[in-house]
Write a protein that holds these residues in place. Sequence first.
Motif, PDB file in Angstrom:
ATOM      1  N   ASN A  48       5.380  16.944  -8.542  1.00 42.97           N
ATOM      2  CA  ASN A  48       5.313  17.761  -7.328  1.00 42.97           C
ATOM      3  C   ASN A  48       5.394  16.951  -6.033  1.00 42.97           C
ATOM      4  O   ASN A  48       4.689  17.247  -5.082  1.00 42.97           O
ATOM      5  N   TRP A  49       6.204  15.895  -6.027  1.00 48.13           N
ATOM      6  CA  TRP A  49       6.568  15.263  -4.752  1.00 48.13           C
ATOM      7  C   TRP A  49       8.036  14.851  -4.855  1.00 48.13           C
ATOM      8  O   TRP A  49       8.536  14.543  -5.942  1.00 48.13           O
ATOM      9  N   ASN A  50       8.733  14.878  -3.718  1.00 51.31           N
ATOM     10  CA  ASN A  50      10.187  14.920  -3.796  1.00 51.31           C
ATOM     11  C   ASN A  50      10.880  13.624  -4.189  1.00 51.31           C
ATOM     12  O   ASN A  50      11.937  13.671  -4.806  1.00 51.31           O
ATOM     13  N   VAL A  95       5.342   5.607 -11.754  1.00 45.69           N
ATOM     14  CA  VAL A  95       3.922   5.379 -12.031  1.00 45.69           C
ATOM     15  C   VAL A  95       3.336   4.685 -10.797  1.00 45.69           C
ATOM     16  O   VAL A  95       3.510   3.474 -10.620  1.00 45.69           O
ATOM     17  N   TRP A  96       2.678   5.454  -9.925  1.00 40.55           N
ATOM     18  CA  TRP A  96       2.072   4.888  -8.708  1.00 40.55           C
ATOM     19  C   TRP A  96       0.708   4.311  -9.067  1.00 40.55           C
ATOM     20  O   TRP A  96      -0.126   5.015  -9.656  1.00 40.55           O
ATOM     21  N   GLU A  97       0.484   3.083  -8.691  1.00 40.62           N
ATOM     22  CA  GLU A  97      -0.764   2.419  -9.077  1.00 40.62           C
ATOM     23  C   GLU A  97      -1.993   3.178  -8.588  1.00 40.62           C
ATOM     24  O   GLU A  97      -2.947   3.384  -9.345  1.00 40.62           O
ATOM     25  N   GLY A  98      -1.971   3.608  -7.322  1.00 39.64           N
ATOM     26  CA  GLY A  98      -3.161   4.244  -6.750  1.00 39.64           C
ATOM     27  C   GLY A  98      -3.529   5.525  -7.473  1.00 39.64           C
ATOM     28  O   GLY A  98      -4.678   5.716  -7.878  1.00 39.64           O
ATOM     29  N   ALA A  99      -2.557   6.400  -7.661  1.00 40.37           N
ATOM     30  CA  ALA A  99      -2.854   7.721  -8.224  1.00 40.37           C
ATOM     31  C   ALA A  99      -2.921   7.710  -9.753  1.00 40.37           C
ATOM     32  O   ALA A  99      -3.704   8.451 -10.341  1.00 40.37           O
ATOM     33  N   PHE A 100      -2.090   6.891 -10.387  1.00 43.51           N
ATOM     34  CA  PHE A 100      -1.903   7.040 -11.832  1.00 43.51           C
ATOM     35  C   PHE A 100      -2.185   5.779 -12.645  1.00 43.51           C
ATOM     36  O   PHE A 100      -2.042   5.802 -13.867  1.00 43.51           O
ATOM     37  N   GLY A 101      -2.582   4.693 -11.960  1.00 45.35           N
ATOM     38  CA  GLY A 101      -2.877   3.453 -12.688  1.00 45.35           C
ATOM     39  C   GLY A 101      -3.889   3.673 -13.808  1.00 45.35           C
ATOM     40  O   GLY A 101      -3.717   3.174 -14.927  1.00 45.35           O
ATOM     41  N   ARG A 124       1.643   2.363  -1.274  1.00 44.00           N
ATOM     42  CA  ARG A 124       0.287   2.586  -0.781  1.00 44.00           C
ATOM     43  C   ARG A 124       0.058   4.088  -0.719  1.00 44.00           C
ATOM     44  O   ARG A 124       0.946   4.835  -0.287  1.00 44.00           O
ATOM     45  N   GLU A 125      -1.111   4.518  -1.126  1.00 40.97           N
ATOM     46  CA  GLU A 125      -1.479   5.942  -1.102  1.00 40.97           C
ATOM     47  C   GLU A 125      -2.904   6.006  -0.586  1.00 40.97           C
ATOM     48  O   GLU A 125      -3.816   5.465  -1.216  1.00 40.97           O
ATOM     49  N   ASP A 126      -3.093   6.653   0.555  1.00 41.87           N
ATOM     50  CA  ASP A 126      -4.454   6.696   1.077  1.00 41.87           C
ATOM     51  C   ASP A 126      -4.560   7.677   2.243  1.00 41.87           C
ATOM     52  O   ASP A 126      -3.597   8.351   2.582  1.00 41.87           O
ATOM     53  N   ASP A 170      -3.809  17.131  -8.897  1.00 42.25           N
ATOM     54  CA  ASP A 170      -3.381  16.242  -9.989  1.00 42.25           C
ATOM     55  C   ASP A 170      -2.998  14.844  -9.491  1.00 42.25           C
ATOM     56  O   ASP A 170      -2.620  14.002 -10.287  1.00 42.25           O
ATOM     57  N   TRP A 171      -3.138  14.569  -8.186  1.00 40.65           N
ATOM     58  CA  TRP A 171      -2.847  13.209  -7.700  1.00 40.65           C
ATOM     59  C   TRP A 171      -4.125  12.390  -7.737  1.00 40.65           C
ATOM     60  O   TRP A 171      -4.764  12.327  -8.752  1.00 40.65           O
ATOM     61  N   LEU A 172      -4.481  11.782  -6.599  1.00 38.76           N
ATOM     62  CA  LEU A 172      -5.717  10.996  -6.572  1.00 38.76           C
ATOM     63  C   LEU A 172      -6.895  11.941  -6.764  1.00 38.76           C
ATOM     64  O   LEU A 172      -7.023  12.927  -6.067  1.00 38.76           O
ATOM     65  N   LEU A 213      -5.182  13.098   6.656  1.00 37.82           N
ATOM     66  CA  LEU A 213      -4.675  13.683   5.418  1.00 37.82           C
ATOM     67  C   LEU A 213      -4.155  12.601   4.483  1.00 37.82           C
ATOM     68  O   LEU A 213      -3.998  11.450   4.878  1.00 37.82           O
ATOM     69  N   PHE A 214      -3.905  13.024   3.253  1.00 43.85           N
ATOM     70  CA  PHE A 214      -3.365  12.112   2.256  1.00 43.85           C
ATOM     71  C   PHE A 214      -1.880  11.884   2.527  1.00 43.85           C
ATOM     72  O   PHE A 214      -1.133  12.812   2.791  1.00 43.85           O
ATOM     73  N   ASN A 215      -1.473  10.614   2.447  1.00 40.53           N
ATOM     74  CA  ASN A 215      -0.060  10.277   2.605  1.00 40.53           C
ATOM     75  C   ASN A 215       0.220   9.040   1.764  1.00 40.53           C
ATOM     76  O   ASN A 215      -0.706   8.429   1.215  1.00 40.53           O
ATOM     77  N   TRP A 216       1.452   8.685   1.670  1.00 39.65           N
ATOM     78  CA  TRP A 216       1.829   7.536   0.839  1.00 39.65           C
ATOM     79  C   TRP A 216       3.120   6.930   1.363  1.00 39.65           C
ATOM     80  O   TRP A 216       3.835   7.538   2.157  1.00 39.65           O
ATOM     81  N   THR A 217       3.373   5.726   0.888  1.00 39.16           N
ATOM     82  CA  THR A 217       4.629   5.058   1.209  1.00 39.16           C
ATOM     83  C   THR A 217       5.147   4.367  -0.049  1.00 39.16           C
ATOM     84  O   THR A 217       4.332   3.824  -0.795  1.00 39.16           O
TER      85      THR A 217
HETATM   86  C1  TMO Z   1       1.495  10.511  -6.199  1.00 37.21           C
HETATM   87  N1  TMO Z   1       1.877  10.340  -4.809  1.00 37.21           N
HETATM   88  C2  TMO Z   1       3.045   9.449  -4.665  1.00 37.21           C
HETATM   89  C3  TMO Z   1       2.207  11.668  -4.218  1.00 37.21           C
HETATM   90  O1  TMO Z   1       0.838   9.803  -4.165  1.00 37.21           O
END
Ligand code: TMO
Length: 326
Positions: A48-50, A95-101, A124-126, A170-172, A213-217
């Motif tokens: 669910n992210w593009n 597989v993003w380390e922050g959310a899914f590690g 980075r996701e934070d 379902d993310w962080l 808000l939550f964002n990522w790069t």
């Molecule tokens: C899982 N995500 C990249 C949206 O943080």
Amino acid sequence: MTLKHPQTTLGAGLVATANSAFIGALLAFSGSALAEDSSDPIIIPIHNWNSQIVMSNVVGQMFEEMGNNVEYVSTDSQAVYESVRLGDVTLELEVWEGAFGAAFNEAMEKGGIVDAGDHDAVTREDWWYPDYVAELCPGLPDWEALNACSAKFATPETGDSGRFLGGPVDWLKHDQERVDALGMDFTVVNAGSASALWAELAAAKKRGEPIVLFNWTPNFIEAVHPGAFIEFPEYEPGCAEDPALGPNPDATYDCANPPNGYLKKAAWEGMAEKWPSAYAVLEKISFTNPQIAEMAKLVDVDELEPEEAAAEWLAANEDVWKDWIN
Ligand code: TMO
């Protein structure tokens, strides 16, 4: 064709009697027979992210170009690691380390899933804010400065405490644990979708209202909304499991997400045998931050359908991927 381990594919008696030209011919034959991919569909999970959706279509279209069959299935982004491990889906491209590690490591421990290598991208996701918020809350991006002006982020939904707008559940999964561990005066409210995050960001920006808000790069956001991540207590591996790590000796999750996280590819361990050519390509695939941001932008900003976005990306970037499939 390069023949790296001729001794491993021939019986000892044959090696002893055959001349090397004959062995070469035999290996060339068995090598190409091995490289035949199954005609069963390679099953690619969609989340669910593009960027993930477009990348999945990009790679799916590459596999189709190689003659493979591909099927896409919408899948929860945490539960997918169990699905890969069981072979119900064939691979995972982001597989993003922050959310899914943590979910990835857990599946690796159980077995059935393999690490198919890292993308070039650093992630980075934070917690994040658009740059005008810095003027409303002096001392940002420091987390204690954010906490000191928590009341400015209050909404009817959160009463006196500030609102942190988190991503879909379902993310962080541990924002509230972190708030509690650090004694922050914030309440986590989860958005239902990524587009809900961007809609709230645009609305707050239009009114000049505080938002965190939550964002990522990599993401399309960096090209459209300048801003910064909140600096939480420095990330330490194990902070989520060991209360001794991080500033609160009695709590886990009391530190940042990884500021330079990995972005991995993973696969069902049977993929290499069932689709050897596609697996070899999967190992080579490596996208950069700008390439992934562009994939997201084609949908989030240009509003293409994911399949079209993927086709457009492939047409514009043949120099990136043609070598991988040949
Ligand atoms: C899982 N995500 C990249 C949206 O943080």
